[in-house]
Design an enzyme around this catalytic site. Structure first.
Site, PDB file in Angstrom:
ATOM      1  CG  HIS A  12     113.667  26.693 -59.634  1.00  0.00           C
ATOM      2  ND1 HIS A  12     113.402  25.903 -61.051  1.00  0.00           N
ATOM      3  CD2 HIS A  12     112.370  27.043 -59.356  1.00  0.00           C
ATOM      4  CE1 HIS A  12     112.141  26.368 -61.253  1.00  0.00           C
ATOM      5  NE2 HIS A  12     111.475  26.674 -60.403  1.00  0.00           N
ATOM      6  CD  GLU A  13     111.249  28.108 -56.203  1.00  0.00           C
ATOM      7  OE1 GLU A  13     110.553  29.307 -56.621  1.00  0.00           O
ATOM      8  OE2 GLU A  13     110.980  27.145 -56.481  1.00  0.00           O
TER       9      GLU A  13
ATOM     10  CG  HIS B 297     111.077  31.431 -60.394  1.00  0.00           C
ATOM     11  ND1 HIS B 297     110.794  31.448 -61.693  1.00  0.00           N
ATOM     12  CD2 HIS B 297     110.645  30.258 -59.901  1.00  0.00           C
ATOM     13  CE1 HIS B 297     110.326  30.318 -61.603  1.00  0.00           C
ATOM     14  NE2 HIS B 297     110.224  29.478 -60.782  1.00  0.00           N
TER      15      HIS B 297
ATOM     16  CG  ASP C  72     114.132  23.984 -63.998  1.00  0.00           C
ATOM     17  OD1 ASP C  72     113.978  24.126 -62.874  1.00  0.00           O
ATOM     18  OD2 ASP C  72     113.335  23.241 -64.627  1.00  0.00           O
TER      19      ASP C  72
HETATM   20 ZN   LIG Z   1     109.462  27.529 -60.320  1.00  0.00          ZN
END
Ligand SMILES: [Zn+2]
Length: 685
Positions: free
Chosen positions: A524-525, A528, A589
């Protein structure tokens, strides 16, 4: 300091999980004082009466939710909160030990111990009454003209009081190696500008209740009811005119819309009446001659807002914000009234949190790294970092494979994407350089002063960075935080010690479950860096377009699929999710879960582990993901977060992602027309 908003640099820091400012305002009295044990995944949490292909969130979390109702002192309860509460007990032990006055206490122990003991001494706080506010109130009362406002506003900003606008430091979007000054919108009491401008019945009702709350607070300060009512109305009028010039949350996710670097002279031409020299002198920052004016329309509009209201009304507005910012450390009548509006009405929380939990959060807010140093010594085993780094490496490798195999992206953009991926730095556990609190004086018995000095210390710490190179050793939050983040200007990910525990990260559980939980969190990170916002920054953290026009267009087609999918989900009642506000998080996600799955397959290398509790590795992977999102919220809190939070509610973080993955359909043998099979499956990363 109690009411301080969590410091989030302009835009570029994206979290794993909601950290709204108002959370820090939750207050509390005696509620259930239970200590939660370590929280592993257990198959008993699964609701086997539900078909996973119909509602995977309900299947994975149904039993947990039935057994874990929202405690009366909370507006939400989930796996993050359980783990956070677990940490509160550990931190309380640290603080109680540090609060014993004995020879040999370290300087940091003195500070955290005395801060905590003073915060816990409710008797002394009751006895002091509103006396600690007197000095600020006298200074405000003595203002003789609007020309005095710049000096007073900077004085209050230094004390952590959010009035009129915001001032901070942050990376220069186009030269991220340098820190510059940032001038931003601000000065509102409600959580966001939308609360002031929306016309629906619920918004109108909340505004009425906010005005009634302000009136009560003015009455508690000793003002007669009719006067207090007029004062509350004056504050509402000022805040409404500020809000009308403010940028909405969705626009604020667009870096192009919040980057306007200009000289001081250009700033002065936006708003010539306000004496910026007086303000900047008062900031006591290193000299600067240019700055980022985040929202120029807001600053331009300030002039007429200042003109439109009388000096007396401005004094009332400043007085309100002083008492509002300090309410949590004032006598209980203020604490209770503050709770009644900000936690009960706005978030649906029934009861105040126990005093000790509030005090733990205040010390953690103000002296987080002093606690963190002691916390990680005892609660972050050396091998955790090594294992975590291995997991990160596996997920990064999978993202590299994913980028290389994307059917829609051309070779030039792929090359740039891989350069960016290779440059992402991983910060795991705790900072390499701890914050130095030596200039912050904490005095036992002075709760109000401690809070004010802590705010002053923090303001000074942040503004003293202006004009200096970016120091990536600075962490935005302490290691006791149950969250994680990606910073687009630093191009790094941060996973503090507190999240590296079950159910997120478990040394005693199979790879499948770990990859579904913390692995997807890492994914997830990392994703980003490549979502609609992060993708606009390059490997060095600069706002620079590294995409070919054609690839960008295809990227946007793919992200619009996610925007429309999530925009159709109902958050609460008639309120749908804002597909654009939540796009970055939803992209992260979906990408995160998919690349974590690839990393798991790489790790298994064609082997098939024996089922555990009747569940195979693929099923356990998806359960690992769903499990960390088990959570429920009050309707009021969901309503609030739908307005301000870029994250989707847990149910959709689970069901939205798995329904886009054919791997999920396979793992649970779902029919082609099952609810958890999105006919128009979205895929970006
Ligand atoms: Zn996030």
């Amino acid at each position: 300091m109690p009411c301080k908003k969590l410091f989030i640099p302009v835009l570029t820091l994206t979290f794993l999980f909601a950290m709204p400012a108002t959370r820090a305002q939750s207050q509390g009295k005696q509620a259930a004082d239970k200590k939660t044990a370590a929280i592993r995944f257990s198959p008993d949490m699964i609701d086997k009466t539900i078909d996973p292909c119909t509602d995977f969130f309900q299947y994975a979390c149904g039993k947990w939710m039935a057994q874990n109702p929202i405690p009366p002192d909370r507006s939400s309860w989930g796996r993050f909160d359980e783990l956070h509460e677990h940490g509160e007990y550990i931190v309380r032990d640290i603080l109680e030990k540090a609060s014993v006055q004995r020879a040999g206490r370290s300087a940091n122990e003195q500070k955290i111990g005395d801060y905590y003991a003073t915060c816990m001494d409710e008797g002394a706080i009751e006895k002091a009454g509103t006396k600690p506010l007197d000095s600020d109130f006298q200074t405000i009362a003595a203002l003789s003209s609007k020309k005095d406002l710049p000096a007073e506003i900077v004085r209050l900003h230094r004390l952590g009081v959010d009035v009129l606008f915001g001032f901070d430091s942050g990376a220069d979007f186009k030269d991220a190696s340098m820190i510059i000054a940032q001038l931003d919108q601000g000065g509102l009491g409600l959580p966001d500008r939308d609360y002031y401008v929306k016309d629906d019945a619920k918004s109108v009702e909340l505004r009425e209740k906010y005005v009634a709350h302000m009136q009560k607070i003015f009455e508690l300060l000793g003002d007669a009811p009719h006067k207090a009512a007029a004062e509350a109305k004056a504050v509402m009028d000022i805040e409404t005119s500020l809000a009308k010039n403010a940028l909405d949350q969705t626009s604020r996710r667009d870096p192009q819309k919040i980057y306007h670097k200009m000289s001081e002279k250009e700033l002065a031409s936006l708003n010539p009446e306000f004496d910026w020299n007086v303000y900047f002198d008062g900031v006591k920052a290193p000299k600067f001659d240019s700055l980022n004016v985040v929202e120029p329309d807001f600053i331009r509009g300030l002039q007429s807002v200042v003109e439109a209201h009388s000096l007396d009304d401005w004094k009332t507005y400043l007085r309100w914000h002083v008492v509002h910012a300090n309410a949590p450390i004032l006598p209980s009548v203020f604490v209770n009234e503050n709770f009644a509006f900000f936690s009960k009405t706005l978030e649906g929380t029934k009861e105040l949190r126990p005093r000790w939990k509030r005090c733990v959060s205040y010390v953690d807010n103000d002296l987080g790294e002093a606690i963190g140093q002691i916390y990680v010594e005892k609660n972050f085993p050396a091998d955790s970092k090594a294992r975590m780094l291995a997991l990160v490496a596996a997920v990064e490798k999978a993202l590299g494979q994913d980028i290389q195999s994307l059917p829609w992206m051309g070779d030039d953009t792929k090359k740039q994407a891989l350069v960016k991926l290779a440059a992402i730095a991983n910060r795991i556990g705790y900072p390499d350089k701890w914050r130095d609190y030596s200039t912050l004086e904490i005095i036992r018995g002075d709760a109000f002063g401690n809070s004010q000095r802590a705010n002053q210390y923090d303001f000074q710490r942040r503004v003293s960075k202006i004009g200096k190179p970016l120091d990536k050793r600075d962490w935005p939050y302490p290691p006791t935080t149950v969250n994680a983040s990606y910073n687009a200007n630093e191009n790094n990910i941060t996973f503090p010690a507190a999240i590296l525990q079950p159910p997120f990260f478990d040394n005693h559980i199979d790879d499948a479950m770990n990859f579904g939980a913390i692995g997807a969190g890492i994914g997830h990170e990392l994703t980003h860096g490549f979502d609609d916002e992060g993708s606009q920054f390059d490997a060095d953290g600069n706002l620079r377009d590294w995409w070919t026009a054609d690839d960008k267009k295809k990227f946007e087609e793919r992200t619009s699929c996610i925007r429309d999918q999530y925009g159709s989900f109902v958050a609460v009642d008639d309120m749908k999710l804002n597909g654009k506000l939540t796009l970055g998080e939803n992209t992260a996600d979906n990408g995160g879960l998919r690349i974590a799955y690839m990393a798991l397959l790489n790790t298994l290398a064609g082997t098939e582990p024996a089922p555990i509790d009747g569940l195979n590795a693929q099923q356990r992977f998806f359960l690992g993901w769903a499990n960390v999102w088990c959570q429920q919220r009050t309707d009021a809190f969901t309503r609030m977060l739908t307005t301000i939070d870029p994250h989707s509610p847990s149910r959709y973080r689970v069901n939205g992602t798995v329904s886009n993955m054919p791997e999920f359909r396979e793992a649970f043998h779902c029919a082609a027309n099952a609810a958890m099979v999105n006919q128009n499956a979205c895929k970006v990363w």
